[in-house]
Each structure stands twice: as C-alpha cells, then as structure tokens.
Design an enzyme around this catalytic site. Structure first.
Site, PDB file in Angstrom:
ATOM      1  N   TYR A 125     -55.331 -63.797  12.049  1.00 22.63           N
ATOM      2  CA  TYR A 125     -56.040 -64.518  13.109  1.00 22.63           C
ATOM      3  C   TYR A 125     -55.403 -65.890  13.322  1.00 22.63           C
ATOM      4  O   TYR A 125     -55.179 -66.313  14.465  1.00 22.63           O
ATOM      5  CB  TYR A 125     -57.509 -64.664  12.722  1.00 22.63           C
ATOM      6  CG  TYR A 125     -58.366 -65.329  13.775  1.00 22.63           C
ATOM      7  CD1 TYR A 125     -58.668 -64.670  14.966  1.00 22.63           C
ATOM      8  CD2 TYR A 125     -58.896 -66.597  13.571  1.00 22.63           C
ATOM      9  CE1 TYR A 125     -59.462 -65.265  15.932  1.00 22.63           C
ATOM     10  CE2 TYR A 125     -59.696 -67.198  14.527  1.00 22.63           C
ATOM     11  CZ  TYR A 125     -59.979 -66.531  15.713  1.00 22.63           C
ATOM     12  OH  TYR A 125     -60.764 -67.138  16.669  1.00 22.63           O
TER      13      TYR A 125
ATOM     14  N   LEU B 282     -69.267 -67.461  23.847  1.00 17.31           N
ATOM     15  CA  LEU B 282     -68.940 -68.708  24.536  1.00 17.31           C
ATOM     16  C   LEU B 282     -68.662 -68.478  26.014  1.00 17.31           C
ATOM     17  O   LEU B 282     -69.052 -69.279  26.858  1.00 17.31           O
ATOM     18  CB  LEU B 282     -67.728 -69.364  23.872  1.00 17.31           C
ATOM     19  CG  LEU B 282     -67.962 -69.959  22.477  1.00 17.31           C
ATOM     20  CD1 LEU B 282     -66.639 -70.380  21.852  1.00 17.31           C
ATOM     21  CD2 LEU B 282     -68.915 -71.150  22.543  1.00 17.31           C
TER      22      LEU B 282
ATOM     23  N   ASN C  51     -60.872 -67.306  27.682  1.00 14.56           N
ATOM     24  CA  ASN C  51     -61.857 -67.236  26.601  1.00 14.56           C
ATOM     25  C   ASN C  51     -61.844 -65.910  25.847  1.00 14.56           C
ATOM     26  O   ASN C  51     -62.192 -65.867  24.668  1.00 14.56           O
ATOM     27  CB  ASN C  51     -63.254 -67.474  27.182  1.00 14.56           C
ATOM     28  CG  ASN C  51     -64.347 -67.110  26.209  1.00 14.56           C
ATOM     29  OD1 ASN C  51     -64.655 -67.862  25.279  1.00 14.56           O
ATOM     30  ND2 ASN C  51     -64.952 -65.936  26.392  1.00 14.56           N
TER      31      ASN C  51
ATOM     32  N   ASP D  95     -59.679 -56.087  31.486  1.00 15.59           N
ATOM     33  CA  ASP D  95     -59.215 -56.051  30.108  1.00 15.59           C
ATOM     34  C   ASP D  95     -57.917 -56.850  30.109  1.00 15.59           C
ATOM     35  O   ASP D  95     -56.937 -56.459  30.757  1.00 15.59           O
ATOM     36  CB  ASP D  95     -58.974 -54.605  29.677  1.00 15.59           C
ATOM     37  CG  ASP D  95     -58.472 -54.490  28.247  1.00 15.59           C
ATOM     38  OD1 ASP D  95     -58.000 -55.502  27.693  1.00 15.59           O
ATOM     39  OD2 ASP D  95     -58.515 -53.377  27.683  1.00 15.59           O
TER      40      ASP D  95
ATOM     41  N   SER E 265     -58.890 -71.709  21.844  1.00 16.90           N
ATOM     42  CA  SER E 265     -58.206 -71.430  20.587  1.00 16.90           C
ATOM     43  C   SER E 265     -59.266 -71.356  19.492  1.00 16.90           C
ATOM     44  O   SER E 265     -60.256 -70.639  19.614  1.00 16.90           O
ATOM     45  CB  SER E 265     -57.159 -72.510  20.302  1.00 16.90           C
ATOM     46  OG  SER E 265     -56.514 -72.315  19.076  1.00 16.90           O
TER      47      SER E 265
ATOM     48  N   LYS F 196     -53.731 -67.676  16.920  1.00 15.08           N
ATOM     49  CA  LYS F 196     -54.178 -68.943  17.484  1.00 15.08           C
ATOM     50  C   LYS F 196     -53.100 -70.025  17.384  1.00 15.08           C
ATOM     51  O   LYS F 196     -52.973 -70.871  18.277  1.00 15.08           O
ATOM     52  CB  LYS F 196     -55.472 -69.388  16.798  1.00 15.08           C
ATOM     53  CG  LYS F 196     -56.665 -68.475  17.082  1.00 15.08           C
ATOM     54  CD  LYS F 196     -56.950 -68.361  18.583  1.00 15.08           C
ATOM     55  CE  LYS F 196     -58.226 -67.586  18.864  1.00 15.08           C
ATOM     56  NZ  LYS F 196     -58.519 -67.504  20.323  1.00 15.08           N
TER      57      LYS F 196
ATOM     58  N   THR G  44     -71.965 -65.785  17.191  1.00 13.26           N
ATOM     59  CA  THR G  44     -71.567 -64.677  18.048  1.00 13.26           C
ATOM     60  C   THR G  44     -71.303 -63.468  17.163  1.00 13.26           C
ATOM     61  O   THR G  44     -71.327 -63.564  15.934  1.00 13.26           O
ATOM     62  CB  THR G  44     -70.292 -65.022  18.838  1.00 13.26           C
ATOM     63  OG1 THR G  44     -69.191 -65.101  17.922  1.00 13.26           O
ATOM     64  CG2 THR G  44     -70.430 -66.366  19.549  1.00 13.26           C
TER      65      THR G  44
ATOM     66  N   THR H  53     -65.145 -62.417  34.435  1.00 16.64           N
ATOM     67  CA  THR H  53     -64.532 -61.144  34.073  1.00 16.64           C
ATOM     68  C   THR H  53     -65.092 -60.621  32.762  1.00 16.64           C
ATOM     69  O   THR H  53     -65.470 -61.377  31.872  1.00 16.64           O
ATOM     70  CB  THR H  53     -62.995 -61.272  33.954  1.00 16.64           C
ATOM     71  OG1 THR H  53     -62.640 -61.822  32.683  1.00 16.64           O
ATOM     72  CG2 THR H  53     -62.428 -62.136  35.072  1.00 16.64           C
TER      73      THR H  53
END
Length: 277
Positions: A149, A14, A83, A56, A135, A153, A184, A32
C-alpha cells in the site's frame, strides 16, 4: 461562484462525504462510482446538480468517456478529486503477491493517472482548475505490513509533485491530500492471492492490538468534508496537506530522522562523487 466537481469513488467513504458537502453548499458534481445505484439518494436530493457516472478507474476508455461527458454536461471542470482507492493492509513485503500489488496499483496509481490525463486538456484550455489527489499518511511514512500500500501511495506522491510543477504554468493547481484513518470499510477484504507467513504473525497481532487500544476513535468521513471545501476555495492551496492531526507527530519525527541521517552520512555522499571525506 459555484464550482463544478469531478469526484471518483463517490459512492462511499471520503468520496461520498466530499460529494455530499459540495452539493449541500450549492456546487455541482459529476459523481462517479462503479455502481451508480449507490448515488440514487444524492440524485433524489439534489436533482440535476449531480451527474452520476458509472466508472471503474482501471478502465482507461471508460475514464475518457466519463470525463468528456462531465465536461460537456456542465461546460467546465473546476475541481477534480482522484479519490477512488484500494487497500492492501496486513501483508508483509515477503508475502506480497505480484497480482495483488498490480491490482492495487491499477486503482491507486494508474487510476489517478488516467483521470488526470483525461481532464488536463480541458483544464489547460480553461486556464484554471484544481486536481486533488487523495493519497494517505502512508504516502509519507511507511510501516511494516503496509509495504504494498505504501508503494502505491508513494508513487502517487512522486507523480503528483512532478505534475504540480508541470501544470502550474497553465493555471492548474495540484494538491496531495494525506488522510489518516477514517471509519470506512476500506481494507476489510483480504487480497485475493495472500498466503500468510507465520513469521509475520507477531507483527500483525501487534498492529491489531495497538489499533484496538486506541483511545480516540477514528472520525467518520464526513468530518473531513469542511476541510476539503476550505482547501478547494483557497487562492493558493498547498501542494500537500494532512487530514487529521493524529499522524503529524509521527510524520515530523520521520522527516527529522531523515534529515539527521543524511547529515550524519554526508561524508559518504561526498565520497560517492569522488571527493575525499
């Protein structure tokens, strides 16, 4: 007027799609990535409109340096997209290794915190800006084998909701974007300390089977780019927005069930404050 973006995790997924879409329409981007070589193609295509920055987000000092360089290079920051993210899929709560959860928290929660803290002095001084926190639909509804996970979030959601209320007085907007699955490579590598417990093999198999039988393929990340552009161009952007319609029925059902449960157990809420049922 063209916008100046600061986007973390711009090398793929994304983040890459948002970066390319912004550049394509004439905006400028501080892009970045851990490896800026992955941004060479964008630099070749868009020249000085893109500023590749090695970053990072688990390194606070590096975050501060990257944000300062971006601001000094472009003179302002209009859109900040947190992101960069890490996955922790297919692991039951009983199986979670603290080291794995901490590692993902470093990226998914502390990373956005570090970037947000670094950009806010500039945005407050400007009197404007838009922070977009990427998120997940998993930040709204939890599922088995996603507990770690989900935790990262859900924490990001709570922090960002408070942030929005804090910075509105300075003209700074905050939006939490909750994407569903896109095509992805996130989550393809098992956590470093994961030791499977056979007690949960059936759950993992059921989830894998459900994903394999999905009738609608997940879209490419580029499909989300037009929505992101419309979001950051909105005069009054929402606090939360879901990217993809697929999870909306599930989210609506979950919220309806929460409201119904709170209503059913309201008598206990009153008892908990010393009021007889």
């Amino acid at each position: 007027m063209s916008k100046i973006w600061f986007i973390t995790g711009s090398s793929r997924g994304l983040g890459r799609a948002f970066t390319a879409a912004a550049l394509e329409r004439g905006d400028k981007v501080a892009a970045t990535a851990r490896d800026t070589g992955a941004l060479d193609e964008l630099r070749d295509a868009y020249g000085d409109a893109v500023l590749p920055l090695a970053l990072d987000v688990t390194d606070k000092a590096a975050v501060d340096v990257a944000v300062k360089r971006a601001y000094e290079h472009f003179g302002r920051l209009d859109v900040v997209v947190n992101n960069a993210g890490a996955a922790l899929f297919g692991v039951a709560v009983e199986e979670l290794a603290e080291e794995d959860l901490r590692a993902v928290m470093e990226t998914n929660l502390y990373g956005p915190l570090r970037v947000t803290q670094a950009v806010l002095p500039y945005l407050r001084t400007q009197g404007n800006g838009h922070i977009v926190q990427i998120s997940s639909a998993s930040g709204l509804v939890a599922h088995p084998t996603l507990g770690g996970y989900n935790a990262t979030k859900w924490a990001l959601e709570g922090m960002s909701e408070a942030l929005a209320a804090e910075v509105a007085q300075y003209g700074v907007k905050v939006t939490i974007v909750e994407p569903a699955q896109y095509r992805t490579d996130i989550g393809t590598t098992p956590p470093a300390h994961f030791v499977p417990n056979p007690a949960y093999d059936g759950l993992r198999a059921a989830f894998a089977n459900a994903a394999a039988q999905a009738t609608v393929p997940d879209p490419l990340p580029e499909a989300a780019a037009p929505a992101m552009l419309k979001l950051v161009d909105a005069e009054h952007p929402p606090l939360r927005v879901v990217f993809r319609s697929q999870p909306l029925p599930m989210i609506r059902q979950a919220y309806a069930e929460r409201l119904a449960t709170w209503a059913d157990w309201e008598h206990l809420s009153r008892e908990a404050e010393g009021v007889p049922a």
